[in-house]
Design a protein around this motif. Structure first.
Motif, PDB file in Angstrom:
ATOM      1  N   ARG A 163       0.846  -1.209   0.000  1.00  0.00           N
ATOM      2  CA  ARG A 163       0.000   0.000   0.000  1.00  0.00           C
ATOM      3  C   ARG A 163       0.870   1.244   0.000  1.00  0.00           C
ATOM      4  O   ARG A 163       1.900   1.290   0.668  1.00  0.00           O
ATOM      5  N   LEU A 164       0.413   2.248  -0.721  1.00  0.00           N
ATOM      6  CA  LEU A 164       1.038   3.566  -0.693  1.00  0.00           C
ATOM      7  C   LEU A 164       0.104   4.473   0.095  1.00  0.00           C
ATOM      8  O   LEU A 164      -1.051   4.667  -0.278  1.00  0.00           O
ATOM      9  N   LEU A 165       0.610   5.000   1.205  1.00  0.00           N
ATOM     10  CA  LEU A 165      -0.193   5.840   2.091  1.00  0.00           C
ATOM     11  C   LEU A 165       0.484   7.180   2.286  1.00  0.00           C
ATOM     12  O   LEU A 165       1.719   7.257   2.304  1.00  0.00           O
ATOM     13  N   PRO A 166      -0.291   8.252   2.455  1.00  0.00           N
ATOM     14  CA  PRO A 166       0.338   9.545   2.749  1.00  0.00           C
ATOM     15  C   PRO A 166       1.207   9.429   4.000  1.00  0.00           C
ATOM     16  O   PRO A 166       0.791   8.839   5.002  1.00  0.00           O
ATOM     17  N   SER A 167       2.387   9.978   3.937  1.00  0.00           N
ATOM     18  CA  SER A 167       3.327   9.894   5.052  1.00  0.00           C
ATOM     19  C   SER A 167       2.848  10.737   6.236  1.00  0.00           C
ATOM     20  O   SER A 167       2.371  11.857   6.059  1.00  0.00           O
ATOM     21  N   ASP A 168       3.018  10.188   7.426  1.00  0.00           N
ATOM     22  CA  ASP A 168       2.724  10.936   8.649  1.00  0.00           C
ATOM     23  C   ASP A 168       3.855  11.902   8.968  1.00  0.00           C
ATOM     24  O   ASP A 168       3.722  12.758   9.834  1.00  0.00           O
ATOM     25  N   TYR A 169       4.990  11.734   8.306  1.00  0.00           N
ATOM     26  CA  TYR A 169       6.193  12.479   8.660  1.00  0.00           C
ATOM     27  C   TYR A 169       6.519  13.628   7.704  1.00  0.00           C
ATOM     28  O   TYR A 169       6.955  14.676   8.147  1.00  0.00           O
ATOM     29  N   LEU A 170       6.335  13.393   6.416  1.00  0.00           N
ATOM     30  CA  LEU A 170       6.704  14.409   5.431  1.00  0.00           C
ATOM     31  C   LEU A 170       5.541  14.694   4.497  1.00  0.00           C
ATOM     32  O   LEU A 170       5.098  13.811   3.758  1.00  0.00           O
TER      33      LEU A 170
ATOM     34  N   VAL B  80       5.456   3.356   2.014  1.00  0.00           N
ATOM     35  CA  VAL B  80       5.154   2.087   1.372  1.00  0.00           C
ATOM     36  C   VAL B  80       5.065   1.035   2.479  1.00  0.00           C
ATOM     37  O   VAL B  80       6.013   0.848   3.241  1.00  0.00           O
ATOM     38  N   ILE B  81       3.922   0.369   2.550  1.00  0.00           N
ATOM     39  CA  ILE B  81       3.668  -0.624   3.584  1.00  0.00           C
ATOM     40  C   ILE B  81       3.403  -1.968   2.909  1.00  0.00           C
ATOM     41  O   ILE B  81       2.578  -2.051   1.999  1.00  0.00           O
ATOM     42  N   VAL B  82       4.104  -3.010   3.344  1.00  0.00           N
ATOM     43  CA  VAL B  82       3.831  -4.360   2.842  1.00  0.00           C
ATOM     44  C   VAL B  82       3.152  -5.136   3.968  1.00  0.00           C
ATOM     45  O   VAL B  82       3.530  -5.019   5.138  1.00  0.00           O
ATOM     46  N   GLU B  83       2.136  -5.912   3.604  1.00  0.00           N
ATOM     47  CA  GLU B  83       1.402  -6.716   4.574  1.00  0.00           C
ATOM     48  C   GLU B  83       1.249  -8.125   4.028  1.00  0.00           C
ATOM     49  O   GLU B  83       0.749  -8.319   2.921  1.00  0.00           O
ATOM     50  N   ASP B  84       1.692  -9.098   4.814  1.00  0.00           N
ATOM     51  CA  ASP B  84       1.529 -10.499   4.454  1.00  0.00           C
ATOM     52  C   ASP B  84       0.109 -10.926   4.804  1.00  0.00           C
ATOM     53  O   ASP B  84      -0.446 -10.489   5.812  1.00  0.00           O
ATOM     54  N   HIS B  85      -0.492 -11.777   3.971  1.00  0.00           N
ATOM     55  CA  HIS B  85      -1.869 -12.218   4.193  1.00  0.00           C
ATOM     56  C   HIS B  85      -1.935 -13.588   4.863  1.00  0.00           C
ATOM     57  O   HIS B  85      -2.847 -14.355   4.597  1.00  0.00           O
ATOM     58  N   GLY B  86      -0.950 -13.910   5.694  1.00  0.00           N
ATOM     59  CA  GLY B  86      -0.939 -15.222   6.330  1.00  0.00           C
ATOM     60  C   GLY B  86      -0.506 -16.302   5.360  1.00  0.00           C
ATOM     61  O   GLY B  86      -0.927 -17.449   5.463  1.00  0.00           O
ATOM     62  N   SER B  87       0.338 -15.926   4.410  1.00  0.00           N
ATOM     63  CA  SER B  87       0.788 -16.855   3.373  1.00  0.00           C
ATOM     64  C   SER B  87       1.566 -18.021   3.981  1.00  0.00           C
ATOM     65  O   SER B  87       2.164 -17.900   5.043  1.00  0.00           O
ATOM     66  N   THR B  88       1.553 -19.135   3.269  1.00  0.00           N
ATOM     67  CA  THR B  88       2.235 -20.338   3.741  1.00  0.00           C
ATOM     68  C   THR B  88       3.728 -20.111   3.897  1.00  0.00           C
ATOM     69  O   THR B  88       4.328 -20.472   4.915  1.00  0.00           O
ATOM     70  N   ASN B  89       4.372 -19.517   2.908  1.00  0.00           N
ATOM     71  CA  ASN B  89       5.827 -19.330   2.927  1.00  0.00           C
ATOM     72  C   ASN B  89       6.257 -17.972   3.477  1.00  0.00           C
ATOM     73  O   ASN B  89       7.445 -17.703   3.576  1.00  0.00           O
TER      74      ASN B  89
ATOM     75  N   GLN C  36       3.559  -7.068   8.846  1.00  0.00           N
ATOM     76  CA  GLN C  36       3.359  -5.756   8.241  1.00  0.00           C
ATOM     77  C   GLN C  36       4.608  -4.940   8.522  1.00  0.00           C
ATOM     78  O   GLN C  36       5.156  -4.981   9.623  1.00  0.00           O
ATOM     79  N   GLN C  37       5.042  -4.174   7.512  1.00  0.00           N
ATOM     80  CA  GLN C  37       6.295  -3.429   7.665  1.00  0.00           C
ATOM     81  C   GLN C  37       6.319  -2.236   6.706  1.00  0.00           C
ATOM     82  O   GLN C  37       5.886  -2.349   5.564  1.00  0.00           O
ATOM     83  N   ARG C  38       6.821  -1.129   7.185  1.00  0.00           N
ATOM     84  CA  ARG C  38       7.088   0.013   6.310  1.00  0.00           C
ATOM     85  C   ARG C  38       8.366  -0.309   5.536  1.00  0.00           C
ATOM     86  O   ARG C  38       9.342  -0.785   6.103  1.00  0.00           O
ATOM     87  N   LEU C  39       8.354  -0.033   4.243  1.00  0.00           N
ATOM     88  CA  LEU C  39       9.518  -0.302   3.400  1.00  0.00           C
ATOM     89  C   LEU C  39      10.283   0.974   3.123  1.00  0.00           C
ATOM     90  O   LEU C  39       9.704   2.064   3.103  1.00  0.00           O
TER      91      LEU C  39
ATOM     92  N   LEU D 157      16.036   9.662   8.351  1.00  0.00           N
ATOM     93  CA  LEU D 157      15.895   8.504   9.211  1.00  0.00           C
ATOM     94  C   LEU D 157      14.692   8.671  10.119  1.00  0.00           C
ATOM     95  O   LEU D 157      14.550   9.674  10.804  1.00  0.00           O
ATOM     96  N   LEU D 158      13.838   7.660  10.103  1.00  0.00           N
ATOM     97  CA  LEU D 158      12.648   7.649  10.936  1.00  0.00           C
ATOM     98  C   LEU D 158      12.758   6.467  11.876  1.00  0.00           C
ATOM     99  O   LEU D 158      13.375   5.457  11.554  1.00  0.00           O
ATOM    100  N   GLU D 159      12.141   6.578  13.013  1.00  0.00           N
ATOM    101  CA  GLU D 159      12.127   5.478  13.952  1.00  0.00           C
ATOM    102  C   GLU D 159      11.455   4.272  13.307  1.00  0.00           C
ATOM    103  O   GLU D 159      10.434   4.405  12.640  1.00  0.00           O
ATOM    104  N   ASP D 160      12.043   3.099  13.465  1.00  0.00           N
ATOM    105  CA  ASP D 160      11.535   1.883  12.829  1.00  0.00           C
ATOM    106  C   ASP D 160      10.455   1.267  13.687  1.00  0.00           C
ATOM    107  O   ASP D 160      10.714   0.513  14.602  1.00  0.00           O
ATOM    108  N   ASP D 161       9.194   1.600  13.377  1.00  0.00           N
ATOM    109  CA  ASP D 161       8.070   1.011  14.079  1.00  0.00           C
ATOM    110  C   ASP D 161       7.246   0.230  13.069  1.00  0.00           C
ATOM    111  O   ASP D 161       7.437   0.342  11.884  1.00  0.00           O
TER     112      ASP D 161
END
Length: 119
Positions: free
Chosen positions: A48-55, A61-70, A81-84, A113-117
């Motif tokens: 997903r591309l979402l408006p940044s909270d910072y700039l 860019v956020i990637v989210e796994d859908h509970g995939s097997t691998n 889920q992770q910000r890329l 550099l942003l805090e990695d949350d």
């Protein structure tokens, strides 16, 4: 603009521009990327591309796994889920990608550099 570089053995074989708000990856019909790869789940992950909270005027860019097997890995670490960031390496089953942020390239490597949350 963001894009995913699909890689095999370190070589780029395809570019996938991330032009919409949502980019779905999986073998099922209706996904934006439907690889013919059995190690990728039918509905593997969403980017997903979402408006940044910072700039203002930039996107996260956020990637989210859908509970995939691998699973989905970012830089070798399994995530839900992770910000890329520019240069991050993604693995989804046997598929390998690198995220490219063309704006970061235009800035000549200047990074903020942003805090990695978890997004």
């Amino acid at each position: 603009m963001f894009k995913l570089l699909e890689m095999i053995d370190g070589n780029v074989i395809r570019e996938h521009p991330l032009t919409g708000e949502v980019f779905c990856i999986g073998r099922n019909p209706g996904n934006d990327l439907q690889p013919d790869e059995p190690s990728v789940s039918g509905s593997h992950a969403t980017i997903r591309l979402l408006p940044s909270d910072y700039l203002e005027g930039t996107e996260d860019v956020i990637v989210e796994d859908h509970g995939s097997t691998n699973g989905t890995l970012v830089n070798g670490k399994r995530i839900k889920q992770q910000r890329l960031r520019h240069g991050d390496l993604l693995a989804m089953g046997a598929l390998r990608f690198k995220l490219v942020d063309e704006q970061a390239l235009a800035l000549g490597g200047t990074r903020i550099l942003l805090e990695d949350d978890q997004a």
